[in-house]
Design an enzyme around this catalytic site. Structure first.
Site, PDB file in Angstrom:
ATOM      1  N   GLU A 144       0.808  -1.232   0.000  1.00 52.38           N
ATOM      2  CA  GLU A 144       0.000   0.000   0.000  1.00 52.38           C
ATOM      3  C   GLU A 144       0.838   1.278   0.000  1.00 52.38           C
ATOM      4  O   GLU A 144       0.671   2.143   0.859  1.00 52.38           O
ATOM      5  CB  GLU A 144      -0.956  -0.012   1.194  1.00 52.38           C
ATOM      6  CG  GLU A 144      -1.868  -1.223   1.170  1.00 52.38           C
ATOM      7  CD  GLU A 144      -2.834  -1.293   2.356  1.00 52.38           C
ATOM      8  OE1 GLU A 144      -2.741  -0.456   3.266  1.00 52.38           O
ATOM      9  OE2 GLU A 144      -3.658  -2.217   2.371  1.00 52.38           O
TER      10      GLU A 144
ATOM     11  N   GLU B 154      -5.926 -10.789  -1.326  1.00 53.71           N
ATOM     12  CA  GLU B 154      -6.747 -10.545  -0.115  1.00 53.71           C
ATOM     13  C   GLU B 154      -8.219 -10.420  -0.467  1.00 53.71           C
ATOM     14  O   GLU B 154      -8.938  -9.569   0.081  1.00 53.71           O
ATOM     15  CB  GLU B 154      -6.286  -9.260   0.585  1.00 53.71           C
ATOM     16  CG  GLU B 154      -4.822  -9.212   0.940  1.00 53.71           C
ATOM     17  CD  GLU B 154      -4.432  -7.959   1.708  1.00 53.71           C
ATOM     18  OE1 GLU B 154      -5.305  -7.238   2.204  1.00 53.71           O
ATOM     19  OE2 GLU B 154      -3.213  -7.696   1.802  1.00 53.71           O
TER      20      GLU B 154
HETATM   21  C1  XIL Z   1      -6.376  -6.231   8.317  1.00 51.94           C
HETATM   22  C2  XIL Z   1      -6.808  -7.354   9.247  1.00 51.94           C
HETATM   23  O1  XIL Z   1      -7.559  -8.312   8.567  1.00 51.94           O
HETATM   24  C3  XIL Z   1      -7.635  -6.717  10.334  1.00 51.94           C
HETATM   25  O2  XIL Z   1      -8.100  -7.705  11.241  1.00 51.94           O
HETATM   26  C4  XIL Z   1      -6.809  -5.662  11.053  1.00 51.94           C
HETATM   27  O3  XIL Z   1      -7.553  -5.032  12.014  1.00 51.94           O
HETATM   28  C5  XIL Z   1      -6.273  -4.665  10.053  1.00 51.94           C
HETATM   29  O4  XIL Z   1      -5.588  -5.312   9.037  1.00 51.94           O
HETATM   30  N1  XIL Z   1      -4.906  -4.644   3.722  1.00 51.94           N
HETATM   31  C6  XIL Z   1      -3.910  -5.446   4.215  1.00 51.94           C
HETATM   32  C7  XIL Z   1      -4.208  -6.309   5.387  1.00 51.94           C
HETATM   33  O5  XIL Z   1      -2.834  -5.528   3.612  1.00 51.94           O
HETATM   34  O6  XIL Z   1      -3.063  -6.486   6.202  1.00 51.94           O
HETATM   35  C8  XIL Z   1      -5.333  -5.766   6.234  1.00 51.94           C
HETATM   36  O7  XIL Z   1      -5.640  -6.726   7.237  1.00 51.94           O
HETATM   37  C9  XIL Z   1      -6.526  -5.467   5.366  1.00 51.94           C
HETATM   38  C10 XIL Z   1      -6.184  -4.428   4.334  1.00 51.94           C
END
Ligand code: XIL
Length: 367
Positions: free
Chosen positions: A160, A276
């Protein structure tokens, strides 16, 4: 087989294609009967999901995970706030436990994440501010990547790093890393990761690349600029990670723009991983049937394009079951009810999203 043209036709097209796809199923292969990992493997793809140690305390969930997944990615266990709670004191115990589970069951593992602006330990911000010394990220990249040297399928090296709203010409996110080290921190992270683990596929991972709004156009443009620069400078990036967090009742997927974008990524010689995937069912009606249909349709419109690209190698969902999603304040439990955003519901029953993923995998070209 789904041609890309067949799925590029606007709102109703994906549902129509999903219905047509059902006829393509051989009688012996039902959505619920076939495993996602099996369907993916039949197309030369890997299916997996994010996993957290606490979830493995539930034997029924563990069984469901092993049925569908050929790869895991630790949801939390490799984030830096857990792995380097005090500077220089690395602790990979929790991630090692997931590796042990993966080893017992022959699962691949991907790593998430080496350099991110979020999920960092409290000491980090001061340490970055104190001196311009790349050790503040380099030591961690080296420690984590070398700890898993030769064992990691892929690493999200930088997560990100793009946010055009931050106002820079290059569209990079104005993070603590960028402020201190300039855009070169990205190059350095990849070079350090490659030195520490020559075998892992090195990934740039980001979100909001699928829809058609000006904001998404800007994000795609900045991503291509970043990747082109990395490739041109010989930085060892190997893949784009498309997070694939979608909204069922928000901005629609723009299949044409997404297809063109992924074609450009592929033309750079990079692989594509869907890292994801989930579909937020917020702002929808309360009844499960309508929500499930909208979630499945959004996923299908996304996956039909993303899995059609020959560079796409893997699909991971961000969790496998809704059981572990807490309808907390952020999710506005009262308005939205139980979240329905993953392939299995809280009782581990497959929902329409799982069928959509299965159909999309069946429709994917063979690698
Ligand atoms: C998220 C987790 O799933 C949550 O439980 C936590 O509170 C925040 O992080 N992008 C990413 C992930 O790269 O690491 C994130 O995961 C979601 C968005």
């Amino acid at each position: 087989m789904f041609s890309r043209r067949a799925v590029l036709g606007g709102g109703g097209a994906a549902l129509a294609t999903a219905a047509a796809g059902a006829q393509l199923l051989r009688p012996s292969v039902r959505d619920d009967a076939a495993t996602l990992r099996g369907l993916a493997a039949s197309r030369g793809l890997v299916f997996g999901a994010a996993l957290a140690n606490y979830q493995l305390r539930a034997p029924d969930f563990t069984q469901a995970f092993l049925r569908d997944c050929a790869m895991l990615v630790p949801e939390y266990e490799l984030k830096r706030f857990l792995t380097e709670p005090k500077r220089g004191q690395f602790d990979f115990t929790d991630a090692d436990a997931l590796f042990a589970f993966a080893g017992q069951h022959g699962l691949l593992v991907r790593g998430h994440t080496l350099v991110w602006y979020a999920a960092n330990p409290p000491w980090l911000e001061d340490a970055v501010a104190t001196a311009k010394d790349e050790a503040v990220f380099a030591d961690f990249v080296r420690a984590a990547a070398s700890h898993y040297r030769g064992r990691m399928h892929s690493w999200d090296v930088v997560n990100e790093a793009i946010e055009p709203k931050d106002g820079r010409a290059d569209g990079l996110r104005d993070t603590l890393w960028l402020k201190k080290f300039g855009p070169e921190y990205i190059d350095r992270a990849f070079v350090l990761a490659r030195e520490a683990d020559p075998g892992a596929l090195l990934v740039y991972n980001d979100y909001a690349l699928e829809s058609g709004a000006p904001h998404n156009d800007a994000r795609r443009k900045a991503t291509l600029t970043l990747l082109e620069g990395l490739v041109a400078r010989g930085v060892p990036v190997g893949a784009l990670g498309l997070q694939g967090h979608l909204l069922a009742f928000g901005l629609a997927i723009d299949q044409k723009k997404l297809a063109a974008f992924l074609d450009e990524v592929r033309a750079m010689g990079l692989r594509i991983l869907i890292t994801e995937h989930d579909v937020d069912d917020g702002n929808g009606p309360l009844d499960f049937t309508s929500r499930d249909r909208a979630v499945a349709d959004a996923s299908r419109r996304f996956l039909d394009v993303a899995l059609d690209n020959p560079a796409t190698a893997a699909l991971l969902t961000w969790g496998l079951s809704d059981r572990f999603l807490q309808p907390d304040g952020e999710r506005n439990a009262l308005l939205r009810g139980t979240p329905r955003m993953l392939p299995l519901d809280g009782a581990l029953q497959p929902v329409a999203l799982r069928a959509a993923i299965a159909q999309a995998l069946l429709g994917a070209r063979k690698r």
